[in-house]
Design a protein around this motif. Structure first.
Motif, PDB file in Angstrom:
ATOM      1  N   VAL A 111      21.986 -35.864 -38.877  1.00 40.03           N
ATOM      2  CA  VAL A 111      22.339 -35.266 -37.596  1.00 40.03           C
ATOM      3  C   VAL A 111      23.428 -34.126 -37.614  1.00 40.03           C
ATOM      4  O   VAL A 111      23.273 -33.209 -36.666  1.00 40.03           O
ATOM      5  CB  VAL A 111      22.980 -36.628 -36.934  1.00 40.03           C
ATOM      6  CG1 VAL A 111      23.771 -36.160 -35.426  1.00 40.03           C
ATOM      7  CG2 VAL A 111      22.098 -37.638 -36.779  1.00 40.03           C
ATOM      8  N   THR A 112      24.380 -34.043 -38.405  1.00 39.07           N
ATOM      9  CA  THR A 112      25.498 -33.055 -38.589  1.00 39.07           C
ATOM     10  C   THR A 112      24.726 -31.880 -38.711  1.00 39.07           C
ATOM     11  O   THR A 112      24.912 -30.648 -38.135  1.00 39.07           O
ATOM     12  CB  THR A 112      26.257 -33.366 -39.695  1.00 39.07           C
ATOM     13  OG1 THR A 112      27.080 -34.752 -39.317  1.00 39.07           O
ATOM     14  CG2 THR A 112      27.535 -32.300 -39.717  1.00 39.07           C
ATOM     15  N   LEU A 113      23.649 -31.736 -39.859  1.00 37.92           N
ATOM     16  CA  LEU A 113      23.066 -30.494 -39.904  1.00 37.92           C
ATOM     17  C   LEU A 113      22.241 -29.949 -38.817  1.00 37.92           C
ATOM     18  O   LEU A 113      22.144 -28.829 -38.659  1.00 37.92           O
ATOM     19  CB  LEU A 113      22.138 -30.754 -41.209  1.00 37.92           C
ATOM     20  CG  LEU A 113      22.894 -31.120 -42.772  1.00 37.92           C
ATOM     21  CD1 LEU A 113      21.799 -31.194 -43.573  1.00 37.92           C
ATOM     22  CD2 LEU A 113      23.696 -29.792 -43.022  1.00 37.92           C
ATOM     23  N   ASP A 114      21.787 -31.003 -38.236  1.00 33.94           N
ATOM     24  CA  ASP A 114      20.679 -30.791 -36.786  1.00 33.94           C
ATOM     25  C   ASP A 114      21.650 -30.045 -35.843  1.00 33.94           C
ATOM     26  O   ASP A 114      21.420 -29.069 -35.208  1.00 33.94           O
ATOM     27  CB  ASP A 114      20.092 -31.937 -36.363  1.00 33.94           C
ATOM     28  CG  ASP A 114      18.818 -32.306 -37.201  1.00 33.94           C
ATOM     29  OD1 ASP A 114      18.348 -31.500 -37.708  1.00 33.94           O
ATOM     30  OD2 ASP A 114      18.272 -33.247 -37.033  1.00 33.94           O
ATOM     31  N   HIS A 115      22.928 -30.655 -35.756  1.00 32.47           N
ATOM     32  CA  HIS A 115      24.073 -30.101 -34.906  1.00 32.47           C
ATOM     33  C   HIS A 115      24.372 -28.445 -35.126  1.00 32.47           C
ATOM     34  O   HIS A 115      24.403 -27.679 -34.269  1.00 32.47           O
ATOM     35  CB  HIS A 115      25.178 -30.639 -34.639  1.00 32.47           C
ATOM     36  CG  HIS A 115      24.921 -31.978 -33.832  1.00 32.47           C
ATOM     37  ND1 HIS A 115      24.538 -31.912 -32.593  1.00 32.47           N
ATOM     38  CD2 HIS A 115      25.055 -33.476 -34.154  1.00 32.47           C
ATOM     39  CE1 HIS A 115      24.510 -33.354 -31.900  1.00 32.47           C
ATOM     40  NE2 HIS A 115      24.743 -34.150 -32.811  1.00 32.47           N
ATOM     41  N   LEU A 116      24.636 -28.410 -36.581  1.00 36.19           N
ATOM     42  CA  LEU A 116      24.951 -27.028 -36.883  1.00 36.19           C
ATOM     43  C   LEU A 116      23.785 -26.069 -36.763  1.00 36.19           C
ATOM     44  O   LEU A 116      23.747 -25.091 -36.447  1.00 36.19           O
ATOM     45  CB  LEU A 116      25.285 -27.158 -38.411  1.00 36.19           C
ATOM     46  CG  LEU A 116      26.615 -27.599 -38.872  1.00 36.19           C
ATOM     47  CD1 LEU A 116      26.737 -28.064 -40.215  1.00 36.19           C
ATOM     48  CD2 LEU A 116      27.812 -26.918 -38.323  1.00 36.19           C
ATOM     49  N   LEU A 117      22.284 -26.660 -37.083  1.00 37.17           N
ATOM     50  CA  LEU A 117      21.262 -25.791 -36.732  1.00 37.17           C
ATOM     51  C   LEU A 117      21.246 -25.372 -35.171  1.00 37.17           C
ATOM     52  O   LEU A 117      20.864 -24.354 -35.024  1.00 37.17           O
ATOM     53  CB  LEU A 117      20.080 -26.301 -37.168  1.00 37.17           C
ATOM     54  CG  LEU A 117      18.561 -25.625 -37.242  1.00 37.17           C
ATOM     55  CD1 LEU A 117      18.959 -24.508 -38.258  1.00 37.17           C
ATOM     56  CD2 LEU A 117      17.674 -26.448 -37.677  1.00 37.17           C
ATOM     57  N   SER A 118      21.544 -26.011 -34.408  1.00 35.40           N
ATOM     58  CA  SER A 118      21.412 -25.735 -32.968  1.00 35.40           C
ATOM     59  C   SER A 118      22.597 -24.927 -32.744  1.00 35.40           C
ATOM     60  O   SER A 118      22.412 -23.974 -31.684  1.00 35.40           O
ATOM     61  CB  SER A 118      21.650 -27.110 -32.022  1.00 35.40           C
ATOM     62  OG  SER A 118      23.049 -27.687 -32.194  1.00 35.40           O
ATOM     63  N   LEU A 119      23.479 -24.709 -33.355  1.00 35.69           N
ATOM     64  CA  LEU A 119      24.422 -23.679 -33.218  1.00 35.69           C
ATOM     65  C   LEU A 119      24.120 -22.443 -33.890  1.00 35.69           C
ATOM     66  O   LEU A 119      25.034 -21.386 -33.654  1.00 35.69           O
ATOM     67  CB  LEU A 119      26.105 -24.204 -33.482  1.00 35.69           C
ATOM     68  CG  LEU A 119      26.644 -25.358 -32.981  1.00 35.69           C
ATOM     69  CD1 LEU A 119      27.776 -25.802 -33.668  1.00 35.69           C
ATOM     70  CD2 LEU A 119      26.833 -24.873 -31.455  1.00 35.69           C
ATOM     71  N   GLY A 120      23.040 -22.430 -34.701  1.00 33.99           N
ATOM     72  CA  GLY A 120      22.738 -21.268 -35.307  1.00 33.99           C
ATOM     73  C   GLY A 120      23.222 -21.025 -36.788  1.00 33.99           C
ATOM     74  O   GLY A 120      23.005 -20.188 -37.507  1.00 33.99           O
ATOM     75  N   ILE A 121      23.642 -22.212 -37.249  1.00 32.73           N
ATOM     76  CA  ILE A 121      24.103 -22.259 -38.608  1.00 32.73           C
ATOM     77  C   ILE A 121      23.221 -23.137 -39.588  1.00 32.73           C
ATOM     78  O   ILE A 121      22.809 -24.345 -39.296  1.00 32.73           O
ATOM     79  CB  ILE A 121      25.740 -23.056 -38.637  1.00 32.73           C
ATOM     80  CG1 ILE A 121      26.553 -22.073 -37.825  1.00 32.73           C
ATOM     81  CG2 ILE A 121      25.899 -23.039 -40.103  1.00 32.73           C
ATOM     82  CD1 ILE A 121      27.790 -22.840 -37.743  1.00 32.73           C
TER      83      ILE A 121
END
Length: 87
Positions: A66-76
């Motif tokens: 979930v943390t990696l998905d949130h970072l991906l949604s921010l472009g990271i």
């Protein structure tokens, strides 16, 4: 001073030990998440690097996913390096 070590241990427990395990597929060439479409029939294709490559199944904690998905949604984007035999 010693409180910081306790906070790190609590965070580690919450992220790793107490979280549910989740299976993800990781591309062997670009080290990013892959879709699991076609894995059942033996076909693996990474959409991001556009290659037919070996896709590895890896178990991570659900909180990390979930943390990696949130970072991906921010472009990271985060790369997951998986060694052979550590699935």
């Amino acid at each position: 001073m010693f409180e910081s070590h306790g906070v790190a241990r609590i965070a580690e427990q919450r992220f790793c030990d107490l979280s549910d395990k989740f299976s993800v597929y990781v591309c062997a060439s670009c080290y990013l998440f892959c879709d699991d479409v076609g894995i059942d029939i033996g076909y693996s294709f990474c959409r991001r690097c556009a290659t037919e490559t070996k896709v590895r199944k890896c178990k991570i904690s659900f909180v990390l996913k979930v943390t990696l998905d949130h970072l991906l949604s921010l472009g990271i984007s985060s790369e997951l390096y998986v060694k052979d035999g550590e699935h």
